[in-house]
Design a protein around this motif. Structure first.
Motif, PDB file in Angstrom:
ATOM      1  N   SER A 133       5.444 -25.541   9.304  1.00  0.00           N
ATOM      2  CA  SER A 133       4.083 -26.083   9.280  1.00  0.00           C
ATOM      3  C   SER A 133       3.129 -25.359   8.333  1.00  0.00           C
ATOM      4  CB  SER A 133       3.481 -26.020  10.692  1.00  0.00           C
ATOM      5  OG  SER A 133       4.318 -26.676  11.604  1.00  0.00           O
ATOM      6  N   CYS A 134       3.386 -24.095   8.029  1.00  0.00           N
ATOM      7  CA  CYS A 134       2.361 -23.303   7.328  1.00  0.00           C
ATOM      8  C   CYS A 134       2.764 -22.906   5.914  1.00  0.00           C
ATOM      9  CB  CYS A 134       2.035 -22.018   8.093  1.00  0.00           C
ATOM     10  SG  CYS A 134       1.909 -22.215   9.875  1.00  0.00           S
TER      11      CYS A 134
ATOM     12  N   ASP B  85       5.901 -16.139   2.098  1.00  0.00           N
ATOM     13  CA  ASP B  85       5.729 -14.711   2.371  1.00  0.00           C
ATOM     14  C   ASP B  85       4.415 -14.407   3.104  1.00  0.00           C
ATOM     15  OD1 ASP B  85       4.022 -15.430   0.367  1.00  0.00           O
ATOM     16  OD2 ASP B  85       4.888 -14.105  -1.159  1.00  0.00           O
ATOM     17  N   ARG B  86       3.659 -15.434   3.483  1.00  0.00           N
ATOM     18  CA  ARG B  86       2.356 -15.331   4.174  1.00  0.00           C
ATOM     19  C   ARG B  86       1.272 -14.732   3.280  1.00  0.00           C
ATOM     20  NH1 ARG B  86       3.946 -11.964   9.168  1.00  0.00           N
ATOM     21  NH2 ARG B  86       1.689 -11.768   9.375  1.00  0.00           N
ATOM     22  N   LEU B  87       1.523 -14.667   1.989  1.00  0.00           N
ATOM     23  CA  LEU B  87       0.551 -14.011   1.106  1.00  0.00           C
ATOM     24  C   LEU B  87      -0.406 -15.007   0.459  1.00  0.00           C
ATOM     25  CD1 LEU B  87       2.870 -11.324  -0.461  1.00  0.00           C
ATOM     26  CD2 LEU B  87       1.050 -11.000   1.218  1.00  0.00           C
TER      27      LEU B  87
ATOM     28  N   ALA C  18       1.962 -18.330  20.201  1.00  0.00           N
ATOM     29  CA  ALA C  18       3.006 -17.477  19.607  1.00  0.00           C
ATOM     30  C   ALA C  18       2.849 -17.417  18.081  1.00  0.00           C
ATOM     31  CB  ALA C  18       4.383 -18.034  19.983  1.00  0.00           C
ATOM     32  N   LEU C  19       2.460 -18.529  17.499  1.00  0.00           N
ATOM     33  CA  LEU C  19       2.265 -18.558  16.048  1.00  0.00           C
ATOM     34  C   LEU C  19       1.085 -17.649  15.656  1.00  0.00           C
ATOM     35  CD1 LEU C  19       3.030 -19.731  13.311  1.00  0.00           C
ATOM     36  CD2 LEU C  19       1.720 -21.789  13.863  1.00  0.00           C
ATOM     37  N   ALA C  20       0.005 -17.710  16.443  1.00  0.00           N
ATOM     38  CA  ALA C  20      -1.164 -16.852  16.160  1.00  0.00           C
ATOM     39  C   ALA C  20      -0.757 -15.383  16.243  1.00  0.00           C
ATOM     40  CB  ALA C  20      -2.289 -17.169  17.133  1.00  0.00           C
TER      41      ALA C  20
END
Ligand code: DHE
Length: 499
Positions: free
Chosen positions: A13-14, A21-23, A70-72
């Motif tokens: 989803s994100c 890499d969440r960057l 859990a995602l947060a």
């Protein structure tokens, strides 16, 4: 019920917008360094309902409440390894606008030095205000979550704006056009421009570096890893321009050092290290390379940050880690020379200075206590403590105004703005222009005749006051306006502003 799998949910989803890499990508980085600063709606709520007027959609129909929680949590966990951000990677993000045309003269009639920029954090824009008529000349999009003061070239023509995700944007005030953008860090604190306007320094938390850019075309000049003498890698809390010294001064978050980086190509040798001799004030220095970006370490007892500088940039006061003391460092001799009690976490970076009965004094708010400290910079004593209606964040004055404007930023009285007489050090007026709203941060027009105050709410406003009579004149609707920056006051290093 199926077990939540946040890593998988992130990938599904994100990752497309925020990077695998969440960057960050088209959306901001989702790492604790950024998210712990997130104010307003909490993370779970943003995932569930999205962010209005942005591309962030709602996920409440796709993810169960437990999966969202859990995602947060997953987003708040640190990355396993510190990511790299090499000069090549920075250079690959550089985008110069193809349709940018530099104007020969300002494309508007207003006084270009009386332009005031308003950062609107509600929808990540900057409004360009004519400081005489308060007409909005342009409103342009910024990178996500701008923080710290934009920095102007010495002639006031170009401005650089930084986001917490490390993007630096260059904007031409004469042409009212963006010039380009580059991602100089992954999680950044603030920027500083060299006195000659040629170099821009970007203080980074992630990775632990100082990025130096050419202001001309945003190309990378140098990336300095920040490692202490004893080998400790350190985040850079902030970088400041020291005009009289022709240098940048760096506050290090994790190491007991202050760094000075030369911005003069013909600088005399600056010093790689110091050996204190027995004789007071004498230092033996070990010369390092000469000239541009040569680095000098000033060793101190413990890390300090949030600096206030005296007008001559010989001294700085930094906040101690315990948030209870100010430590004065003499930058010439490179050592601590005094300490003063400043309990309640002083916010020295917001400090302002002025003359009081022949003394040079400075004032600082405190982030954890409702008070302002007035300090004599000749002997570093606390002259007076002024009680306010709650902890404040910003202070402002102007050479042509007898008043200090001090906000209350935290607590039940966050709608309060105090007006303090610079000579009597008494609160002469307490205003509540928008009851219940956060009212904060003040900027003056070039001549000090008007003061601009933010109603720091999503359907907020900038209120224009007559700075003498303290009467409200107008309100300009704005989306969560935060800082405001007058070109003249900034490029002349007005004593009433932070730099
Ligand atoms: Fe700031 C300036 C550090 C939180 C809005 N802030 C600065 C500067 C530093 C700093 C070092 C000076 C840089 C410059 O202008 O070049 N700020 C910090 C923190 O350490 C702190 C407390 C925690 C953090 O989140 O990093 C912090 N700051 C905030 C906020 O929560 C504020 C209110 C909202 C936001 O945008 O995040 C905020 N800071 C500002 C603003 C300035 C600023 C508007 C520029 C003020 C100016 O007039 O120059």
């Amino acid at each position: 019920m199926a077990q939540a799998d946040p890593a998988q949910d992130y990938a599904t989803s994100c990752a497309e917008c925020h990077g695998s890499d969440r960057l960050g990508g088209i959306g901001p980085a989702l790492i604790p360094e950024t998210l712990s600063r997130m104010r307003g709606p909490n993370l779970e709520n943003v995932i569930a309902v999205g962010r209005p007027s942005t591309q962030m959609p709602a996920f409440e129909d796709e993810l169960e409440v437990a999966a969202i929680a859990a995602l947060a949590d997953y987003l708040k966990t640190p990355l396993e390894t510190e990511p790299e951000w090499t000069p090549e990677q920075i250079a690959a993000t550089r985008e110069m606008d193809a349709d940018y045309v530099p104007a020969d003269a300002p494309v508007f009639d207003a006084d270009p030095l009386n332009i005031t920029l308003v950062v609107e954090t509600g929808d990540h824009h900057v409004s360009v205000l004519d400081g005489d008529t308060f007409e909005v000349l342009d409103r342009f999009e910024t990178p996500f979550a701008v923080h710290g003061g934009p920095k102007f070239t010495p002639d006031g023509r170009f401005v650089f704006i930084m986001s917490r995700d490390g993007y630096v944007q260059k904007y031409d005030i004469w042409s009212l056009q963006q010039v380009g953008r580059v991602r100089a860090g992954l999680n950044s604190r603030n920027i500083a421009i060299s006195p000659d306007g040629k170099h821009l320094a970007v203080a980074n938390y992630l990775p632990m570096t100082l990025t130096l850019l050419s202001t001309d075309d945003l190309s990378v000049e140098k990336v300095m890893p920040v490692i202490s003498k004893t080998g400790v890698h350190s985040r850079v809390s902030a970088v400041y321009q020291a005009p009289q010294r022709d240098s940048f001064i760096l506050a290090l978050k994790d190491a007991p050092e202050i760094w000075e980086v030369a911005t003069d190509p013909d600088a005399p040798p600056v010093y790689e290290g110091f050996i204190h001799s027995q004789e007071k004030g004498m230092i033996e220095a070990i010369p390092s390379s000469e000239g541009l970006f040569a680095r000098r370490r000033i060793e101190i007892a413990e890390p300090l940050d949030d600096f206030f500088f005296t007008d001559d940039y010989r001294h700085l006061i930094g906040a101690s880690r315990d948030g209870a003391r100010g430590v004065v460092v003499n930058l010439n001799v490179g050592r601590e020379i005094a300490e003063l009690p400043l309990p309640g976490m002083p916010h020295l970076g917001s400090g302002i200075s002025w003359d009081l009965d022949g003394r040079r004094v400075m004032a600082t708010p405190h982030l954890k206590e409702g008070k302002l400290s007035i300090i004599d910079t000749a002997d570093w004593s606390v002259l007076k403590t002024i009680d306010t209606e709650g902890p404040g964040f910003f202070l402002r004055s102007h050479e042509n105004s007898p008043y200090i404007w001090a906000d209350v930023f935290f607590g039940p009285n966050k709608d309060v703005m105090h007006i303090i007489d610079q000579n009597t050090l008494e609160i002469v007026k307490t205003m509540r222009p928008e009851p219940g709203a956060t009212v904060a941060h003040v900027e003056f027009t070039r001549d000090g005749s008007h003061a601009l105050v933010s109603v720091w709410e999503d359907d907020g406003a900038v209120i224009i006051y007559d700075a003498k009579t303290l009467q409200e004149l107008r309100r300009l609707p704005m989306r969560k306006p935060s800082g405001k920056y007058n070109v003249f006051n900034k490029i002349t290093f007005s004593e009433g502003t932070s730099h």
